[in-house]
Design an enzyme around this catalytic site. Sequence first.
Site, short mmCIF file in Angstrom:
data_model
loop_
_atom_site.label_atom_id
_atom_site.label_comp_id
_atom_site.label_asym_id
_atom_site.label_seq_id
_atom_site.Cartn_x
_atom_site.Cartn_y
_atom_site.Cartn_z
CG ASP A 201 49.00 14.46 21.54
OD1 ASP A 201 49.09 13.25 21.22
OD2 ASP A 201 48.36 14.83 22.55
CG ASP A 203 48.70 8.23 20.69
OD1 ASP A 203 49.04 8.93 21.66
OD2 ASP A 203 48.58 7.00 20.75
#
Length: 261
Positions: A201, A203
């Site tokens: 992902d 952040d």
Amino acid sequence: MTTAEIGVYALLDDVERIEMDTPYGPPADAVHVGSLNGRSVAFLPRHGADHRFPPHRVPYRANVWAMRELGVTRLLGPCASGSLQADVAPGDFVVCDQLVDRTSGRHHTFFDGPTINHMSFADPYCPELRALALAAGRAEGITVHDGGTVVVIEGPRFSTRAESAWFAAAGWSVINMTQYPEAPLARELGLCYATVALITDYDVGVQGVADHAVTMDEVFAVMADNNDRVRTLLFRAIDAIPSTRSCACIEGAGGLQPDPP
């Protein structure tokens, strides 16, 4: 990333499940020892096979000690990580070369006294293992970044927006919860250690890219989608490891052995 999640030991030959104990208690789970193209390989899920140990409670000392006790000399520790930079995208891999510790309260050394070892840790990852992991990823057609700093946070919570923006502004590449103290513990025992960070992902503090909060479901979904790529990279890298080490990692402990607890 645990070996249970990437299913590594299921593809080894002649697998033996070994229950162990160490001076620091039992490791997170049984160690699976098998063979890969005639080479003995040991796998241990750092969080336990059922992921029962959160990052701040992983028995890091027991895990690393158990591997050394089995005769392991090289450790590859893949890990799920968040990206702190726009050019490091989810699904990319990063073979980190630097580490920043932002954890607190973890048992992070074998040298609790009376023997003391002020170990050099300027370069936390084995250059030989890093090169092999990088070459393996590229041979598999994976987008893999050569080098980058991982900042390790205590967890199990994710970062605030302010913390994440701070880490990104510092120029650090990825964020993770398990690389410390795993990496220095390996060095204290003279073991080679390298990580391959799977980016799950962006952040929350990555400017212009991540405007939503990271969720556990999002992380686990990307991990599941990339299990096969992690497995093939690891197997290719392991197969390429030479029988003789050319690095200086074995000198990490400076010839010192930790005192029993």
